[in-house]
Design a protein around this motif. Structure first.
Motif, PDB file in Angstrom:
ATOM      1  N   PRO A 235       1.143  -1.484   0.087  1.00  0.00           N
ATOM      2  CA  PRO A 235      -0.786   0.493  -0.400  1.00  0.00           C
ATOM      3  C   PRO A 235       1.089   0.947  -0.297  1.00  0.00           C
ATOM      4  CG  PRO A 235       0.227  -1.117   2.538  1.00  0.00           C
ATOM      5  CD  PRO A 235       0.853  -1.698   1.493  1.00  0.00           C
TER       6      PRO A 235
ATOM      7  N   PRO B 288      -7.060   5.271  -2.682  1.00  0.00           N
ATOM      8  CA  PRO B 288      -5.777   3.821  -1.865  1.00  0.00           C
ATOM      9  C   PRO B 288      -5.681   3.609  -3.322  1.00  0.00           C
ATOM     10  CG  PRO B 288      -8.373   3.236  -1.555  1.00  0.00           C
ATOM     11  CD  PRO B 288      -8.511   4.824  -2.091  1.00  0.00           C
TER      12      PRO B 288
ATOM     13  N   TRP C 191      -2.489  -0.314  -4.467  1.00  0.00           N
ATOM     14  CA  TRP C 191      -1.396  -1.033  -3.237  1.00  0.00           C
ATOM     15  C   TRP C 191      -0.557  -1.388  -5.068  1.00  0.00           C
ATOM     16  CZ3 TRP C 191      -5.916   0.002  -1.606  1.00  0.00           C
ATOM     17  CH2 TRP C 191      -6.477  -0.369  -0.284  1.00  0.00           C
TER      18      TRP C 191
ATOM     19  N   ASP D  96      -5.764  -4.432   2.716  1.00  0.00           N
ATOM     20  CA  ASP D  96      -5.041  -3.509   3.477  1.00  0.00           C
ATOM     21  C   ASP D  96      -3.555  -3.475   4.000  1.00  0.00           C
ATOM     22  OD1 ASP D  96      -4.034  -5.650   4.729  1.00  0.00           O
ATOM     23  OD2 ASP D  96      -6.245  -6.133   5.936  1.00  0.00           O
ATOM     24  N   ASP D  97      -3.110  -2.868   5.439  1.00  0.00           N
ATOM     25  CA  ASP D  97      -1.662  -2.711   4.689  1.00  0.00           C
ATOM     26  C   ASP D  97      -0.970  -3.873   4.891  1.00  0.00           C
ATOM     27  OD1 ASP D  97      -1.927  -0.253   5.541  1.00  0.00           O
ATOM     28  OD2 ASP D  97      -2.142  -0.768   8.031  1.00  0.00           O
TER      29      ASP D  97
END
Length: 237
Positions: free
Chosen positions: A52, A136, A138, A175-176
């Protein structure tokens, strides 16, 4: 548009796809990739190198897929038209690419279409702007190296990243900790398994927080003994 299967080497833009159940997708977006990955049998992880560009974001959406030529973002532009609310754009290339194939201008287009994020097996640029926008992403690389718009590819066809197959409409959870893909037909099942694992973990967490050792809780003392690990008071000088 014709529903025929494209021939090998044919470039297509598929305009209509089936998507996973939106309620299941939203719920999976709250679970976390580590839990989902474990719950579905340690499948679907796109690898540790897709990272990310932001922190603290947990999201899930339905895949709109792009197969692009390295260093060419023409097909990303073509895909925007067929992205909608709740989607995540998933991009890979026919050969490795470190180019910054996506930036704030494309993110502006996707934001207008209520797209939840980007997963790209190549590079992004304008990373500070993307974070400021709250879009966001990635990516495998962050790179200011630009692209061209001259080579055909395909939109909404099956693709693969790190050996994981991704079909249009599959669930993309990110997510992270990374990105995990759940097939469209398994979304409800994956949610049930994930919720069951969360319940189990909650009980485990309470016992560990109360001071119980993982060695005892998981029965690992016997495993250490069986593996030949012995306890001694101290090493001799």
């Amino acid at each position: 548009m014709s529903s025929r299967v494209p021939r090998h080497g044919q470039h297509v833009v598929v305009t209509e796809i089936d998507r996973a159940d939106p309620e299941s997708v939203l719920a999976l977006g709250q679970v976390g990739t580590a839990t989902i990955h474990e719950a579905i049998g340690r499948r679907g992880f796109l690898g540790p190198e897709l990272r990310p560009i932001q922190t603290g974001v947990r999201v899930a959406g339905t895949a709109v897929t792009v197969l692009s030529h390295p260093g060419d973002n023409l097909m990303i532009h073509a895909a925007v038209e067929f992205c909608g609310p709740g989607d995540i754009l998933v991009v890979t290339t026919t050969a490795p690419s470190t180019h910054g194939m996506f930036g704030d201008l494309l993110a502006s287009s996707l934001t207008a279409r209520q797209v939840r994020g980007l997963v790209i097996d190549a590079g992004v640029r304008d990373s500070a702007d993307l974070r400021e926008m709250g879009f966001p992403a990635w990516a495998r690389h962050i790179s200011c190296q630009g692209t061209v718009k001259s080579t055909p590819g395909s939109v909404n066809v099956p693709i693969a990243i790190e050996g994981v197959s991704i079909a249009p409409g599959d669930v993309v959870c990110a997510d992270d900790d990374g990105v995990v893909v759940v097939s469209r037909d398994e979304a409800g099942w994956a949610l049930e398994r994930s919720r069951a694992r969360l319940d189990t973990e909650e009980g485990t967490r309470a016992r560990l927080a109360a001071g119980e050792l993982g060695l005892d809780f998981y029965g690992l003392r016997d495993k250490l003994r069986d593996l030949g690990v012995t306890y001694i008071d101290r090493l001799e000088d």
